[in-house]
Scaffold this motif. Structure first.
Motif, PDB file in Angstrom:
ATOM      1  N   GLU A 137       7.295   0.112   0.285  1.00  0.00           N
ATOM      2  CA  GLU A 137       8.100  -1.296   0.594  1.00  0.00           C
ATOM      3  C   GLU A 137       7.114  -1.953   1.198  1.00  0.00           C
ATOM      4  O   GLU A 137       5.963  -1.585   1.961  1.00  0.00           O
ATOM      5  CB  GLU A 137       8.853  -1.484   1.423  1.00  0.00           C
ATOM      6  CG  GLU A 137       9.181  -1.933   2.186  1.00  0.00           C
ATOM      7  CD  GLU A 137      10.703  -1.771   3.098  1.00  0.00           C
ATOM      8  OE1 GLU A 137      11.303  -2.750   4.126  1.00  0.00           O
ATOM      9  OE2 GLU A 137      11.615  -0.996   2.506  1.00  0.00           O
ATOM     10  N   THR A 138       6.421  -3.339   0.499  1.00  0.00           N
ATOM     11  CA  THR A 138       5.593  -4.473   1.704  1.00  0.00           C
ATOM     12  C   THR A 138       5.819  -5.166   1.413  1.00  0.00           C
ATOM     13  O   THR A 138       6.852  -5.413   0.985  1.00  0.00           O
ATOM     14  CB  THR A 138       4.304  -3.873   0.544  1.00  0.00           C
ATOM     15  OG1 THR A 138       2.637  -4.239   1.393  1.00  0.00           O
ATOM     16  CG2 THR A 138       4.467  -4.374  -0.362  1.00  0.00           C
ATOM     17  N   VAL A 139       4.636  -5.964   1.992  1.00  0.00           N
ATOM     18  CA  VAL A 139       5.483  -7.922   2.221  1.00  0.00           C
ATOM     19  C   VAL A 139       4.042  -8.286   1.128  1.00  0.00           C
ATOM     20  O   VAL A 139       3.093  -8.143   0.894  1.00  0.00           O
ATOM     21  CB  VAL A 139       4.699  -8.386   3.607  1.00  0.00           C
ATOM     22  CG1 VAL A 139       5.046  -9.981   3.112  1.00  0.00           C
ATOM     23  CG2 VAL A 139       6.452  -8.004   4.498  1.00  0.00           C
ATOM     24  N   LEU A 140       5.195  -8.623   0.164  1.00  0.00           N
ATOM     25  CA  LEU A 140       3.857  -9.813  -0.874  1.00  0.00           C
ATOM     26  C   LEU A 140       4.040 -11.538  -0.755  1.00  0.00           C
ATOM     27  O   LEU A 140       5.311 -11.868  -0.607  1.00  0.00           O
ATOM     28  CB  LEU A 140       4.376  -8.630  -2.353  1.00  0.00           C
ATOM     29  CG  LEU A 140       4.494  -7.705  -2.280  1.00  0.00           C
ATOM     30  CD1 LEU A 140       5.001  -6.942  -3.754  1.00  0.00           C
ATOM     31  CD2 LEU A 140       2.463  -6.984  -2.188  1.00  0.00           C
ATOM     32  N   SER A 141       3.050 -12.425  -1.584  1.00  0.00           N
ATOM     33  CA  SER A 141       2.834 -13.681  -1.315  1.00  0.00           C
ATOM     34  C   SER A 141       3.924 -13.740  -2.940  1.00  0.00           C
ATOM     35  O   SER A 141       4.084 -12.976  -3.719  1.00  0.00           O
ATOM     36  CB  SER A 141       1.470 -14.082  -1.219  1.00  0.00           C
ATOM     37  OG  SER A 141       0.894 -13.421  -2.976  1.00  0.00           O
ATOM     38  N   ALA A 142       3.917 -15.066  -2.679  1.00  0.00           N
ATOM     39  CA  ALA A 142       4.719 -15.091  -4.206  1.00  0.00           C
ATOM     40  C   ALA A 142       3.799 -15.258  -5.242  1.00  0.00           C
ATOM     41  O   ALA A 142       2.617 -15.517  -5.773  1.00  0.00           O
ATOM     42  CB  ALA A 142       5.033 -16.497  -3.965  1.00  0.00           C
TER      43      ALA A 142
END
Length: 405
Positions: A224-229
């Protein structure tokens, strides 16, 4: 008293004869021991061998449609997926999915563009299907004409190559539809959450479906992580039907390779020799550095499998193999061992053995694969020739076969 001088003369003559025989024995030329080979007839071929690697011809990268938090994946490398049914990932947008007028207009325009591109891809696919059907019809007609001897083998080969090329174009057009459908789905996902959920506690989770039926080849983001488009998450491809081999040949070898050349694939880990054929030769080379630090010009050659897929069970994406591309072959060639040939001026020569003596003959050769050479003149079937002729061997020298050779 008379016999004594006569006896002495006889003894002297006998000694002289013995001495002369010994001198003659020492000066008589001795037979050289040599290895012999035989000129034969049979099949012969010239193949270019190099290392290759397998790859999925049509791979799909699943990417994030919007910026947000990617949830931990429940799928693993090697898992099968079904197009439009298997959820391969879930993500939650970083912001509530409320679009202002400008953003919504841009999202709707992107969706319309994706749908138009899908329509164009579908039209290209229908055209490719028509071209493939026409190519198949031409090939069937050519095969019938070839049986009756009306057309040449080269004309039949051209129709076969055209049919293969049309089939490849159809497959590429079909893959383009899948890519455009994925683009439409990506654009639609942006519009899924609108101002109707503006008052909700958070953004709605977006499921990402498999863009194609196949197998998960690689996972780029598992936790789980934050990703850009647009960030890639995983790669999906069909190993059973879409596997091919890529080999980087030296440019001087690649110029001899033609589309449609047969290929044998070995050293892949299985017991069988796999069959294939050349699908494409890249028109441009690239500079690569060898393990010895030497710069080489390499040209990519794409090879497709032609045999039963069950024989290559276990062969996956990115596996190392050895390819042998047959660039020339003959069913009934007059062959001489290559080790029997040596240079004489600008031509070739060999020592043919007759009546225990080696006679130098001029030989004209065609194709030489390093083991045997094709003889066009100078030798006949059944002739015995000296292998690895030594420097002191001359025309007319007596020779004897090496024991066990």
């Amino acid at each position: 008293m008379t016999p004594r001088p006569r006896t002495r003369w006889l003894i002297l003559i006998l000694v002289a004869l013995i001495a002369a025989g010994a001198v003659a024995a020492l000066l008589w030329p001795q037979s050289q021991t040599v290895d012999l080979g035989t000129v034969t007839r049979g099949p012969m071929r010239l193949a270019i061998e190099d290392d290759g690697r397998t790859r999925v011809s049509e791979s799909y990268t699943v990417s994030t449609p919007v910026s947000g938090r990617l949830q931990r994946l429940d799928i693993h490398v090697g898992d099968p997926v079904v197009k439009g049914e298997t959820v391969v990932a879930r993500m939650r947008p970083a912001l509530p999915a409320v679009l202002d007028a400008r953003s919504r207009a841009q999202a709707e325009a992107a969706l319309a563009e994706a749908q138009a591109a899908l329509s164009a891809a579908q039209g290209d696919y229908r055209a490719a299907v028509a071209m493939r059907e026409q190519a198949d019809a031409d090939l069937s007609r050519a095969q019938r004409l070839a049986l009756s001897g009306t057309i040449s083998q080269s004309a039949l080969d051209r129709d076969q190559i055209n049919a293969d090329y049309a089939a490849a174009q159809e497959a590429a057009a079909k893959a383009a539809i899948a890519m455009r459908e994925a683009a439409v789905a990506s654009a639609q996902s942006v519009l899924q959450n609108d101002a109707a959920v503006a008052n909700s506690a958070g953004a709605e989770t977006i499921p990402l479906y498999a863009p194609a039926t196949g197998t998960v080849l690689q996972i780029l983001q598992e936790n789980e992580t934050v990703l850009s488009a647009g960030s890639p998450i995983m790669e999906i491809g069909n190993i059973s039907d879409g596997l091919e081999v890529v080999a980087d040949l030296l440019s001087r070898d690649a110029v001899r390779v033609r589309v449609g050349d047969p290929v044998e694939i070995t050293d892949w880990g299985g017991p069988d020799v796999l069959n294939g054929k050349v699908l494409r030769v890249d028109p441009a080379g690239t500079t690569k550095v060898s393990a010895l630090g030497v710069e080489e010009q390499r040209v990519g050659v794409v090879i497709g499998f032609t045999g039963d897929p069950a024989k290559r069970a276990g062969l996956g994406h990115g596996f190392q193999v050895t390819v042998q591309i047959v660039v020339w072959q003959a069913e009934d060639a007059l062959r001489v061992p290559s080790s029997a040939l040596f240079r004489r001026g600008t031509g070739w020569a060999a020592f043919k053995v007759e009546d225990g003596r080696a006679h130098e003959v001029s030989v004209e050769i065609g194709t030489d694969n390093g083991t045997v050479a094709e003889v066009t003149s100078g030798l006949s079937e059944g002739d015995q020739v000296v292998l690895y002729p030594v420097e002191g061997l001359e025309d007319g020298s007596p020779v004897a076969p090496r024991s066990g050779g």
